[in-house]
Scaffold this motif. Structure first.
Motif, PDB file in Angstrom:
ATOM      1  N   UNK A 240       0.861  -1.111  -0.022  1.00 36.54           N
ATOM      2  CA  UNK A 240      -0.137   0.031   0.010  1.00 36.54           C
ATOM      3  C   UNK A 240       0.728   1.314   0.040  1.00 36.54           C
ATOM      4  N   UNK A 241       2.187   1.174   0.118  1.00 34.13           N
ATOM      5  CA  UNK A 241       3.024   2.413  -0.064  1.00 34.13           C
ATOM      6  C   UNK A 241       3.947   2.146  -0.981  1.00 34.13           C
ATOM      7  N   UNK A 242       4.537   3.444  -1.684  1.00 35.05           N
ATOM      8  CA  UNK A 242       5.568   3.222  -2.513  1.00 35.05           C
ATOM      9  C   UNK A 242       6.608   4.398  -2.278  1.00 35.05           C
ATOM     10  N   UNK A 243       7.725   3.948  -1.631  1.00 34.86           N
ATOM     11  CA  UNK A 243       8.833   4.865  -1.040  1.00 34.86           C
ATOM     12  C   UNK A 243      10.077   5.317  -1.898  1.00 34.86           C
ATOM     13  N   UNK A 244      10.288   4.661  -2.927  1.00 39.19           N
ATOM     14  CA  UNK A 244      11.303   4.719  -3.750  1.00 39.19           C
ATOM     15  C   UNK A 244      11.340   6.272  -4.090  1.00 39.19           C
ATOM     16  N   UNK A 245      10.480   6.597  -5.088  1.00 44.42           N
ATOM     17  CA  UNK A 245      10.512   7.983  -5.635  1.00 44.42           C
ATOM     18  C   UNK A 245      10.192   9.000  -4.553  1.00 44.42           C
ATOM     19  N   UNK A 246       9.341   9.077  -3.520  1.00 45.21           N
ATOM     20  CA  UNK A 246       9.237  10.212  -2.377  1.00 45.21           C
ATOM     21  C   UNK A 246      10.672  10.109  -1.831  1.00 45.21           C
ATOM     22  N   UNK A 247      11.361   9.044  -1.511  1.00 43.49           N
ATOM     23  CA  UNK A 247      12.658   9.045  -0.781  1.00 43.49           C
ATOM     24  C   UNK A 247      13.530   9.695  -1.491  1.00 43.49           C
ATOM     25  N   UNK A 248      13.878   9.534  -2.721  1.00 42.80           N
ATOM     26  CA  UNK A 248      14.623  10.065  -3.891  1.00 42.80           C
ATOM     27  C   UNK A 248      14.518  11.515  -3.954  1.00 42.80           C
ATOM     28  N   UNK A 249      13.173  11.932  -4.163  1.00 43.17           N
ATOM     29  CA  UNK A 249      12.751  13.156  -4.063  1.00 43.17           C
ATOM     30  C   UNK A 249      13.461  14.178  -2.788  1.00 43.17           C
ATOM     31  N   UNK A 250      13.045  13.647  -1.961  1.00 41.91           N
ATOM     32  CA  UNK A 250      13.385  14.191  -0.598  1.00 41.91           C
ATOM     33  C   UNK A 250      14.985  14.360  -0.449  1.00 41.91           C
ATOM     34  N   UNK A 251      15.757  13.141  -0.726  1.00 41.94           N
ATOM     35  CA  UNK A 251      17.001  13.290  -0.487  1.00 41.94           C
ATOM     36  C   UNK A 251      17.850  14.274  -1.508  1.00 41.94           C
ATOM     37  N   UNK A 252      17.284  14.367  -2.566  1.00 46.58           N
ATOM     38  CA  UNK A 252      17.775  15.555  -3.717  1.00 46.58           C
ATOM     39  C   UNK A 252      17.563  16.951  -2.980  1.00 46.58           C
ATOM     40  N   UNK A 253      16.441  17.101  -2.841  1.00 42.39           N
ATOM     41  CA  UNK A 253      16.021  18.553  -2.221  1.00 42.39           C
ATOM     42  C   UNK A 253      16.661  18.761  -0.787  1.00 42.39           C
ATOM     43  N   UNK A 254      16.871  17.775  -0.001  1.00 37.92           N
ATOM     44  CA  UNK A 254      17.597  18.117   1.333  1.00 37.92           C
ATOM     45  C   UNK A 254      19.175  18.384   0.912  1.00 37.92           C
ATOM     46  N   UNK A 255      19.620  18.225  -0.117  1.00 33.10           N
ATOM     47  CA  UNK A 255      21.252  18.509  -0.523  1.00 33.10           C
ATOM     48  C   UNK A 255      21.133  19.505  -1.382  1.00 33.10           C
TER      49      UNK A 255
ATOM     50  N   UNK B 253      27.163  17.991  -4.471  1.00 31.12           N
ATOM     51  CA  UNK B 253      28.151  17.268  -4.114  1.00 31.12           C
ATOM     52  C   UNK B 253      28.737  17.312  -2.759  1.00 31.12           C
ATOM     53  N   UNK B 254      29.202  18.579  -2.224  1.00 26.74           N
ATOM     54  CA  UNK B 254      29.728  18.918  -1.220  1.00 26.74           C
ATOM     55  C   UNK B 254      28.726  18.903   0.216  1.00 26.74           C
ATOM     56  N   UNK B 255      27.364  18.813  -0.107  1.00 28.07           N
ATOM     57  CA  UNK B 255      26.688  19.106   0.764  1.00 28.07           C
ATOM     58  C   UNK B 255      26.769  18.088   2.058  1.00 28.07           C
ATOM     59  N   UNK B 256      26.657  18.589   3.267  1.00 24.67           N
ATOM     60  CA  UNK B 256      26.829  17.677   4.207  1.00 24.67           C
ATOM     61  C   UNK B 256      25.745  16.443   4.539  1.00 24.67           C
ATOM     62  N   UNK B 257      24.774  16.843   4.061  1.00 23.52           N
ATOM     63  CA  UNK B 257      23.527  15.890   4.244  1.00 23.52           C
ATOM     64  C   UNK B 257      23.302  14.963   2.955  1.00 23.52           C
ATOM     65  N   UNK B 258      24.453  15.174   1.882  1.00 28.40           N
ATOM     66  CA  UNK B 258      24.316  14.292   0.839  1.00 28.40           C
ATOM     67  C   UNK B 258      24.813  12.720   1.337  1.00 28.40           C
ATOM     68  N   UNK B 259      24.013  11.571   1.124  1.00 33.19           N
ATOM     69  CA  UNK B 259      24.567  10.420   1.736  1.00 33.19           C
ATOM     70  C   UNK B 259      25.598   9.891   0.555  1.00 33.19           C
TER      71      UNK B 259
END
Length: 138
Positions: free
Chosen positions: A24-39, A61-67
């Protein structure tokens, strides 16, 4: 894939929306979007029914929050192994260099050989990992 409707595109970043019937959930795209915007990056998705979908994202690239990038060789061969009637274009770029892998180009080079065969997937994995090591700041 076969592309998405405008309604699906509007909903695809909602983690509680999925077209799958097995969950009932789809996390892949929402998590990718959030990770991009966080950085301080961006996320963009374009799709047309009958033509397919393009997902484009960027990370500062040099953002401290980039995994960490992680093991792209394993990731890409997993994606290739799951492809059905679609192609993957992977582009990893820095300010200095760029590395591109296209399954369409690989299929043309292979001349009919199965891109999902173990020998070819292992070569693709090594090719990706070697090129990623050559990228600056990897």
């Amino acid at each position: 894939g076969c592309g998405m409707s405008d309604d699906t595109i509007k909903r695809v970043t909602d983690p509680f929306y999925t077209t799958r019937t097995t969950r009932k959930v789809g996390l892949g795209i929402p998590l990718l979007k959030e990770a991009c915007e966080r950085c301080n990056g961006y996320f963009n998705i374009n799709s047309e029914i009958g033509k397919g979908t393009t997902v484009e994202c960027s990370f500062e690239r040099d953002n401290i929050d980039r995994a960490p990038v992680g093991n792209m060789g394993d990731t890409i061969i997993t994606i290739i192994n799951s492809l059905n009637n679609c192609e993957l274009l992977y582009n990893y770029s820095t300010d200095e260099k760029s590395f591109v892998l296209s399954t369409l180009e690989l299929r043309n080079i292979l001349g009919g050989a199965d891109i999902k065969s173990n020998d070819i997937l292992l070569w693709v994995k090594e090719y990706i990992n070697e090129n990623m090591k050559n990228m600056s700041n990897y």
